[in-house]
Each structure stands twice: as structure tokens, then as C-alpha cells.
Design a protein around this motif. Structure first.
Motif, PDB file in Angstrom:
ATOM      1  N   PHE A  22     -20.488  10.924  -1.599  1.00  0.00           N
ATOM      2  CA  PHE A  22     -19.067  11.220  -1.439  1.00  0.00           C
ATOM      3  C   PHE A  22     -18.284  10.831  -2.693  1.00  0.00           C
ATOM      4  O   PHE A  22     -17.383  11.547  -3.131  1.00  0.00           O
ATOM      5  CB  PHE A  22     -18.499  10.485  -0.227  1.00  0.00           C
ATOM      6  N   VAL A  23     -18.630   9.680  -3.266  1.00  0.00           N
ATOM      7  CA  VAL A  23     -17.951   9.229  -4.479  1.00  0.00           C
ATOM      8  C   VAL A  23     -18.304  10.136  -5.654  1.00  0.00           C
ATOM      9  O   VAL A  23     -17.432  10.550  -6.433  1.00  0.00           O
ATOM     10  CB  VAL A  23     -18.318   7.768  -4.799  1.00  0.00           C
ATOM     11  N   VAL A  32     -10.117   4.900  -4.747  1.00  0.00           N
ATOM     12  CA  VAL A  32     -10.118   4.586  -3.319  1.00  0.00           C
ATOM     13  C   VAL A  32     -11.406   3.861  -2.932  1.00  0.00           C
ATOM     14  O   VAL A  32     -11.393   2.898  -2.168  1.00  0.00           O
ATOM     15  CB  VAL A  32      -9.954   5.873  -2.484  1.00  0.00           C
ATOM     16  N   ALA A  33     -12.527   4.337  -3.478  1.00  0.00           N
ATOM     17  CA  ALA A  33     -13.803   3.677  -3.212  1.00  0.00           C
ATOM     18  C   ALA A  33     -13.797   2.254  -3.737  1.00  0.00           C
ATOM     19  O   ALA A  33     -14.268   1.323  -3.060  1.00  0.00           O
ATOM     20  CB  ALA A  33     -14.942   4.471  -3.854  1.00  0.00           C
ATOM     21  N   ALA A  34     -13.262   2.073  -4.936  1.00  0.00           N
ATOM     22  CA  ALA A  34     -13.205   0.728  -5.513  1.00  0.00           C
ATOM     23  C   ALA A  34     -12.327  -0.192  -4.675  1.00  0.00           C
ATOM     24  O   ALA A  34     -12.663  -1.368  -4.463  1.00  0.00           O
ATOM     25  CB  ALA A  34     -12.672   0.806  -6.949  1.00  0.00           C
ATOM     26  N   GLU A  35     -11.217   0.329  -4.177  1.00  0.00           N
ATOM     27  CA  GLU A  35     -10.338  -0.473  -3.337  1.00  0.00           C
ATOM     28  C   GLU A  35     -11.020  -0.867  -2.028  1.00  0.00           C
ATOM     29  O   GLU A  35     -10.901  -2.002  -1.563  1.00  0.00           O
ATOM     30  CB  GLU A  35      -9.046   0.297  -3.042  1.00  0.00           C
ATOM     31  N   ASP A  39     -12.035  -4.660  -0.800  1.00  0.00           N
ATOM     32  CA  ASP A  39     -11.607  -5.237   0.476  1.00  0.00           C
ATOM     33  C   ASP A  39     -12.751  -5.935   1.192  1.00  0.00           C
ATOM     34  O   ASP A  39     -12.539  -6.953   1.866  1.00  0.00           O
ATOM     35  CB  ASP A  39     -11.027  -4.144   1.380  1.00  0.00           C
ATOM     36  N   ILE A  40     -13.973  -5.385   1.068  1.00  0.00           N
ATOM     37  CA  ILE A  40     -15.093  -5.982   1.785  1.00  0.00           C
ATOM     38  C   ILE A  40     -15.897  -6.936   0.913  1.00  0.00           C
ATOM     39  O   ILE A  40     -16.884  -7.504   1.382  1.00  0.00           O
ATOM     40  CB  ILE A  40     -16.040  -4.899   2.349  1.00  0.00           C
ATOM     41  N   GLY A  41     -15.464  -7.135  -0.339  1.00  0.00           N
ATOM     42  CA  GLY A  41     -16.172  -8.059  -1.215  1.00  0.00           C
ATOM     43  C   GLY A  41     -16.354  -9.438  -0.606  1.00  0.00           C
ATOM     44  O   GLY A  41     -17.480  -9.966  -0.543  1.00  0.00           O
ATOM     45  N   VAL A 270     -16.697   5.804   5.974  1.00  0.00           N
ATOM     46  CA  VAL A 270     -15.557   5.867   6.890  1.00  0.00           C
ATOM     47  C   VAL A 270     -14.247   6.219   6.177  1.00  0.00           C
ATOM     48  O   VAL A 270     -13.483   7.067   6.672  1.00  0.00           O
ATOM     49  CB  VAL A 270     -15.426   4.542   7.670  1.00  0.00           C
ATOM     50  N   PRO A 271     -13.910   5.629   5.015  1.00  0.00           N
ATOM     51  CA  PRO A 271     -12.688   6.063   4.321  1.00  0.00           C
ATOM     52  C   PRO A 271     -12.708   7.541   3.955  1.00  0.00           C
ATOM     53  O   PRO A 271     -11.662   8.202   3.956  1.00  0.00           O
ATOM     54  CB  PRO A 271     -12.670   5.182   3.060  1.00  0.00           C
ATOM     55  N   THR A 272     -13.886   8.063   3.648  1.00  0.00           N
ATOM     56  CA  THR A 272     -13.983   9.493   3.339  1.00  0.00           C
ATOM     57  C   THR A 272     -13.630  10.334   4.559  1.00  0.00           C
ATOM     58  O   THR A 272     -12.858  11.302   4.474  1.00  0.00           O
ATOM     59  CB  THR A 272     -15.403   9.845   2.859  1.00  0.00           C
ATOM     60  N   LEU A 273     -14.182   9.948   5.695  1.00  0.00           N
ATOM     61  CA  LEU A 273     -13.890  10.692   6.926  1.00  0.00           C
ATOM     62  C   LEU A 273     -12.420  10.595   7.295  1.00  0.00           C
ATOM     63  O   LEU A 273     -11.834  11.551   7.829  1.00  0.00           O
ATOM     64  CB  LEU A 273     -14.764  10.154   8.064  1.00  0.00           C
ATOM     65  N   SER A 274     -11.806   9.443   7.021  1.00  0.00           N
ATOM     66  CA  SER A 274     -10.384   9.265   7.334  1.00  0.00           C
ATOM     67  C   SER A 274      -9.508  10.220   6.529  1.00  0.00           C
ATOM     68  O   SER A 274      -8.423  10.621   6.981  1.00  0.00           O
ATOM     69  CB  SER A 274      -9.964   7.816   7.047  1.00  0.00           C
TER      70      SER A 274
END
Length: 390
Positions: A22-23, A32-35, A39-41, A270-274
């Protein structure tokens, strides 16, 4: 090495590959992927640290000692042991987070089985079910609660005042399901168990350091230290102790690569699907009346499909700001409901990892069916308690 991969391993790898695709194709923009990964780091650091801490604490025989003393205290009575395990699992989940229960308490239960010569599965199921269903009372009990606190706008005391009745009901329902399907005599066959003989630990220094590190982790959480920092500090202490006393135990097998791969892939997919219709789907699933039972069911269904953390975030985005009742109903779904699929919550993933490391076979069909029953009854009764006593 590939021959040792199971179905879940390939699902994890496939999920990460899909997220990277996706990326690479621009479906998920790189910023967006980096963000999302940023967040989950801290979550990934926490997972790494807590698993290393748990595994080395097990090697130091801390869990064996605790398990043996629990079995001795039960005096051979299965019902007494059941109550002890229930209370212990609920307490740890409520005050120390469900992932702590999955990682630190599961080895305690699994170590108890051979020492008392009883089946491991009832003990293991006690930890994973209570890791999820006992995580409603406090904000620290579940990461979903922490994610919700800013939107809900309640203090920890006010949050507990709203959730005490749902929490009590979910614990009682879980106890009933555990006894009927795993603990009663027809399932375990023996009338009584044999309390083990207490034995000295092999290395008192490692035992003491590992015990102190676990206590440090608990105190740090109670002092509101970031979970990633607390887990990393405690794990580092134990790693140093083993490097000095028994370096052969420090192997690459301690690295929880399966979980790290799964979580990373999850927060790319999931962010991609959103971005491509997921919000519209969430609104359709919730309906116009925003019924609390329906909200809880949507949260539970999505949790078992894609994991409870992204499920919570996906649904929360379409709930109007300040709609406290619907957010609490969503928490019931994402906390009590994720007991069906192996990937429904991070706690369940951690638990499966621990069972695998300890050689405990979990019958998948039985896990799915009993979990489905608990999810349905638990959701209905817990949401009823939320609506009635809220």
C-alpha cells in the motif's frame, strides 16, 4: 526455518507485505504511514520489553515459585484454586493492564500445571479470558481505555464509577463460562489435585533481580510512567543480570518478531482502508439510532476481524464528540468481545505466543466456539449493566 511457520505466521507476514505494498503504490501516502508507525512506536517498544522481561523472569524461576505457592494455598481443592486464579487474573488486569496479564501471569498459570499435575488449558484460558473481560474498570486496564479517555472526558474515579457494574457482570459471566467449559470435574476429570512440594530456586541472585524488576515495572505503571519506558527499564535490568550470571539464556528466540510484524502490518493496512470508504462503512454498521447494544456488537465484531485497537479507532472516528454513552458501549465491545479469534487483541496474541513457547496446545475449534459463546453472553449482559446502572 520456513517449515516451522504456522498459518498465523503466514497471516502476519502477509499483512505486513500488504501494508508495505500500500505504501509502495501510494495508496497509503508515505507521510501518513510514517505518522501511523510513529504512533505505535512506543507500543512496539513495550511489546519487545515486556516479552523479554517475562521470558527471563520465567527462566529465573520466579513464576514457578509463585505458581507453587498458589497451589499450596489451594490445598488440593479445585474450586479454591479456581477462585484464587480468578481473583489474581482480575486484579492484575484491572490494575496493571491486560497485556501484563497475558505476558506475566500466563507463565505463572502454565508453570502451575506440571507442579500440581493438572491440565494446563483451564489455567491458560483463565488468564486470556480475564485479560480481556476484566479490563473495563480503570483507564490503565486496557489501551483502548487510554485511547478513549480524551474523548470521554472522565477522571479515572469517574470512569470507574461508570464502569463498576459492567466490570462486575463481565467477571461473573467469565467465571461461569470458565467453570462450565474448562474447570468443572467433567472437564478436568480429577476430584482433587496434588499440592506441590516447594523447592529452592536454582540461582537466588537471578531470582531476586527478576523479582525486583517485575516489582519495578508494576510500581512504574502505578506511578504513571510510560509503559514502553517501564517495560524497557525492567527488561534491561534482567538482561544485564543474565549477561553476568548466565549468558547462554540470552538468545535470539527472546525477540517477539511475530508480534512486531503483525502490529506493524496492522497499522499500515487499517489506515489505508480508512482512506477508502471505511468511515462510511462504520456509519452504516452503527445505524442512525446508535443503539448501545449495536455499538458494542460492532466493536466486538470488528475486534475479532481486525484487532481491537484499530477497531476502536475506526469506530471512534465516526462517533460524535461528547457522546460518552456510545463511547463506553464501544469499549464494552472492544474489551469484552475480543475473545473469539487469536488476533482479536494484543493480549490474545501475547497469550498465544506464551502458550507456544511453553508447549501448550490450544484446540482452535474449542477456543473459537467457547469464545463466541462468552462474547455473545458477555456483551449482552455487560451492555445491559452499562445501560441500567450508568
Amino acid at each position: 526455518m520456513l517449515r516451522h511457520f504456522g498459518v498465523l505466521d503466514w497471516i502476519r507476514i502477509g499483512l505486513l507485505a500488504l501494508g508495505l505494498l500500500f505504501v509502495a503504490t501510494g495508496l497509503l501516502p508515505l507521510p501518513v504511514a510514517a505518522e501511523s508507525l510513529a504512533d505505535i512506536g512506543p507500543l512496539l517498544v513495550f511489546l519487545f520489553g515486556i516479552i523479554v522481561l517475562a521470558e527471563l523472569t520465567k527462566e529465573a524461576q520466579v513464576f514457578d515459585a509463585i505458581a507453587a505457592r498458589m497451589a499450596v494455598l489451594g490445598r488440593g481443592d479445585y474450586f479454591a484454586l479456581f477462585l484464587l486464579c480468578t481473583a489474581f487474573a482480575s486484579f492484575v488486569t484491572i490494575f496493571l493492564n491486560l497485556d501484563t496479564t497475558a505476558v506475566l501471569l500466563t507463565p505463572v498459570m502454565l508453570a502451575l500445571a506440571p507442579r500440581a499435575r493438572i491440565a494446563a488449558l483451564p489455567l491458560a484460558m483463565t488468564t486470556i479470558w480475564f485479560a480481556n473481560t476484566a479490563s473495563l474498570l480503570l483507564p490503565v486496564s486496557n489501551l483502548t481505555n487510554l485511547l478513549a479517555m480524551e474523548e470521554i472526558g472522565l477522571s479515572p474515579v469517574e470512569f470507574a464509577a461508570r464502569m463498576w457494574a459492567p466490570q462486575l457482570v463481565s467477571i461473573l459471566v467469565t467465571m461461569a463460562f470458565l467453570w462450565v467449559f474448562f474447570w468443572r470435574r467433567g472437564e478436568r476429570r480429577d476430584l482433587r489435585y496434588t499440592p506441590p512440594v516447594l523447592e529452592p530456586v536454582g540461582d537466588r541472585v537471578l531470582f531476586g533481580v527478576a523479582s525486583a524488576a517485575c516489582l519495578l515495572f508494576i510500581v512504574a505503571l502505578l506511578a504513571h510512567v510510560e509503559v514502553a519506558v517501564a517495560a524497557s527499564a525492567a527488561a534491561l535490568i534482567v538482561v544485564i543480570a543474565f549477561a553476568v550470571r548466565d549468558r547462554t539464556r540470552l538468545t535470539w528466540g527472546l525477540v517477539p518478531w511475530r508480534l512486531l510484524v503483525f502490529v506493524t502490518g496492522l497499522f499500515l493496512v487499517v489506515p489505508t482502508l480508512s482512506r477508502y470508504g471505511l468511515a462510511d462503512l462504520m456509519n452504516w454498521l452503527l445505524g442512525d439510532d446508535r443503539d448501545p447494544y449495536r455499538t458494542a456488537a460492532v466493536g466486538a465484531g470488528l475486534s475479532n476481524a481486525i484487532n481491537n485497537l484499530p477497531a476502536y479507532k475506526a469506530v471512534e472516528e465516526v462517533i460524535p464528540a461528547g457522546d460518552r454513552d456510545q463511547l463506553l458501549a464501544l469499549l464494552v465491545g472492544t474489551n469484552v468481545g475480543p475473545v473469539i479469534t487469536p488476533w482479536a487483541s494484543l493480549a490474545t496474541l501475547l497469550w498465544f505466543e506464551s502458550c507456544r513457547r511453553h508447549g501448550v496446545r490450544v484446540p482452535m475449534r474449542r477456543f473459537l466456539l467457547t469464545g463466541a459463546g462468552l462474547a455473545v453472553v458477555g456483551l449482552l449482559t455487560t451492555t445491559w449493566a452499562l445501560v441500567t446502572f450508568g
